[in-house]
Write a protein that holds these residues in place. Structure first.
Motif, PDB file in Angstrom:
ATOM      1  N   ASP A   1      46.838  36.614  41.743  1.00  0.00           N
ATOM      2  CA  ASP A   1      47.326  37.968  41.472  1.00  0.00           C
ATOM      3  C   ASP A   1      48.446  38.336  42.440  1.00  0.00           C
ATOM      4  OD1 ASP A   1      46.118  38.728  43.875  1.00  0.00           O
ATOM      5  OD2 ASP A   1      44.345  39.577  42.879  1.00  0.00           O
TER       6      ASP A   1
ATOM      7  N   GLU B   1      49.267  41.108  33.389  1.00  0.00           N
ATOM      8  CA  GLU B   1      47.884  41.451  33.077  1.00  0.00           C
ATOM      9  C   GLU B   1      47.460  42.557  34.045  1.00  0.00           C
ATOM     10  OE1 GLU B   1      45.369  40.428  30.994  1.00  0.00           O
ATOM     11  OE2 GLU B   1      46.768  39.241  29.800  1.00  0.00           O
ATOM     12  N   PRO B   2      46.953  43.662  33.548  1.00  0.00           N
ATOM     13  CA  PRO B   2      46.579  44.759  34.444  1.00  0.00           C
ATOM     14  C   PRO B   2      45.392  44.390  35.331  1.00  0.00           C
ATOM     15  CG  PRO B   2      45.884  45.234  32.194  1.00  0.00           C
ATOM     16  CD  PRO B   2      46.718  43.993  32.130  1.00  0.00           C
ATOM     17  N   ALA B   3      45.258  45.105  36.403  1.00  0.00           N
ATOM     18  CA  ALA B   3      44.153  44.878  37.329  1.00  0.00           C
ATOM     19  C   ALA B   3      42.819  45.173  36.656  1.00  0.00           C
ATOM     20  CB  ALA B   3      44.324  45.758  38.557  1.00  0.00           C
ATOM     21  N   THR B   4      41.801  44.448  37.091  1.00  0.00           N
ATOM     22  CA  THR B   4      40.428  44.684  36.626  1.00  0.00           C
ATOM     23  C   THR B   4      39.563  45.030  37.832  1.00  0.00           C
ATOM     24  OG1 THR B   4      39.744  42.384  36.919  1.00  0.00           O
ATOM     25  CG2 THR B   4      40.796  42.961  34.815  1.00  0.00           C
ATOM     26  N   ALA B   5      38.291  45.216  37.578  1.00  0.00           N
ATOM     27  CA  ALA B   5      37.379  45.546  38.674  1.00  0.00           C
ATOM     28  C   ALA B   5      37.270  44.399  39.677  1.00  0.00           C
ATOM     29  CB  ALA B   5      35.998  45.884  38.114  1.00  0.00           C
ATOM     30  N   SER B   6      37.517  43.173  39.222  1.00  0.00           N
ATOM     31  CA  SER B   6      37.331  42.005  40.092  1.00  0.00           C
ATOM     32  C   SER B   6      38.632  41.323  40.504  1.00  0.00           C
ATOM     33  CB  SER B   6      36.442  40.981  39.383  1.00  0.00           C
ATOM     34  OG  SER B   6      37.032  40.571  38.158  1.00  0.00           O
TER      35      SER B   6
ATOM     36  N   ALA C   1      46.368  43.023  39.536  1.00  0.00           N
ATOM     37  CA  ALA C   1      47.359  42.751  38.501  1.00  0.00           C
ATOM     38  C   ALA C   1      47.994  41.384  38.757  1.00  0.00           C
ATOM     39  CB  ALA C   1      48.412  43.846  38.489  1.00  0.00           C
TER      40      ALA C   1
END
Length: 391
Positions: free
Chosen positions: A166, A346-351, A354
């Protein structure tokens, strides 16, 4: 009966980041009575929380590597510091007859690598380069299969790596994703650092890991991230006997996958997933055969070597061809920025944060390893000279 000598006193230079793995490994070997951690070299000392898992007497800490070696009486050191510091730290250890496990890449330039190897040789110390895949028992097994003619005549070696990193990966350290800092070379690209094992392992399986085994090197370096170095690249090394070794890698994968090396013969192929020690043999007249092999830890091997019980697995000369690749990447034109339509975020997720994803890159790197061809030869639009851009 052979008796075990006193635990080897050892200093760790670089105990944060990837150095945490080395700290845990040293702790494991210390529990076995093989080593004793006597010092940690970091610009800022480790906190009590960071040292909580260190058993027994706490190691000395200092930002001065040489002084720490002197005060602790260390006989060996693990160097896991920024790439551009490797040579000087290795020579500091060599000047004190301290044996080494030196993380990959061993140096940022071929000249520094040569200077380091000359210093190590003159000091008469053991130096192990940290390509952990060379400790896989699959490596000699695959080479024996090739020697025995199991897949016919060797035609080439391919390697592929599709990893996900990321945006924060390039903010973790001032040298991350840099080709140089001021006038100091760093060369922190995908081929030379995060997926350097793909390059080095391919050359090792080809049994052409020495600098003098290389006839020519072709590079194609690209970047989707806003960095200096490359994050999506391929290289073809042609050896002095004409064998092609082609590596295609990315840190902008659609899906993270296990990196692998393919040994191509005219009557079959061998695939080696080098992080898993897993081998798949596919050849004419036989069903597929899959095996999983053991692995020798490189620090353990260094300890055994110093006790006279084992040959060193990764002496510097066996990484000379890899360092020729590092030099080719260092001196190549600046990595080309991929056009904006070649990748998306790709957007950031909880884990995870981005990240940038190159469209179709997973299949592209796999095809490169399968066909021993470069991105431009595969017809990838952004790999054509007219399609690449500048920031």
């Amino acid at each position: 009966m052979t008796t075990r000598p006193t635990a080897l006193p050892i200093v760790l230079a670089g105990a944060r980041g990837h150095g945490r793995w080395h700290l845990a490994n040293i702790r494991r070997l210390q529990h076995q009575g093989l080593v004793r951690l006597v010092g940690i070299c970091e610009p800022a000392p480790l906190s009590d929380d960071e040292l909580v898992a260190v058993a027994g007497e706490l190691p000395a800490q200092s930002a001065d590597f040489g002084a720490l070696l002197d005060s602790t009486g260390a006989r060996a050191a693990v160097i896991c510091t920024p790439i551009q510091t490797h040579t000087e730290l290795a020579l500091t250890a060599a000047a004190r007859s301290v044996h080494l496990l030196l993380e990959k890449p061993p140096a940022a330039t071929y000249a520094d690598f040569a200077r380091m190897t000359d210093g190590v040789r003159a000091a008469g110390i053991a130096c192990q380069i940290g390509f952990q895949s060379f400790g896989s028992h699959a490596v000699p097994a695959v080479r024996e299969l090739v020697r025995s003619g199991a897949i016919g005549t060797l035609r080439g070696i391919g390697a592929a790596g599709a990893w996900v990193r990321d945006d924060a990966y390039y903010r973790r350290a001032p040298w991350a994703g840099r080709r140089r800092i001021g006038t100091v070379d760093v060369v922190d690209g995908v081929l030379t650092n995060p997926l350097a094992h793909a390059v080095a392992t391919a050359l090792e399986l080809a049994d052409r890991g020495r600098a003098e085994d290389v006839a020519s090197i072709e590079t194609e370096l690209f970047r989707a991230h806003d960095i200096e170095a490359d994050d999506t690249s391929c290289v073809r090394i042609t050896t002095t006997d004409g064998l092609p070794v082609t590596v295609a890698v990315t840190l902008c994968a659609e899906q993270a996958g296990e990196p692998y090396v393919i040994v191509h013969g005219d009557r079959g192929r061998i695939t080696f997933w080098y992080k898993q020690d897993r081998v798949l043999v596919q050849r004419a007249g036989h069903g597929p055969q899959e095996t999983v092999h053991g692995r020798t830890d490189l620090l353990h091997n260094l300890v055994e070597h110093l006790a006279g019980h084992a040959e060193l697995l990764v002496p510097p000369y066996r990484t000379g061809a890899f360092m020729r690749v590092v030099e080719a990447v260092r001196t190549a034109p600046e990595p080309a920025a991929l056009p904006s339509d070649a990748w998306h975020t790709e957007p950031a997720t909880a884990s995870a944060g981005a990240r940038r994803v190159v469209r179709g890159i997973d299949a592209t790197v796999a095809e490169g390893a399968d066909t021993l061809t470069l991105f431009s030869e595969l017809g990838v639009p952004w790999a054509q000279p007219s399609e690449v851009g500048t920031p």
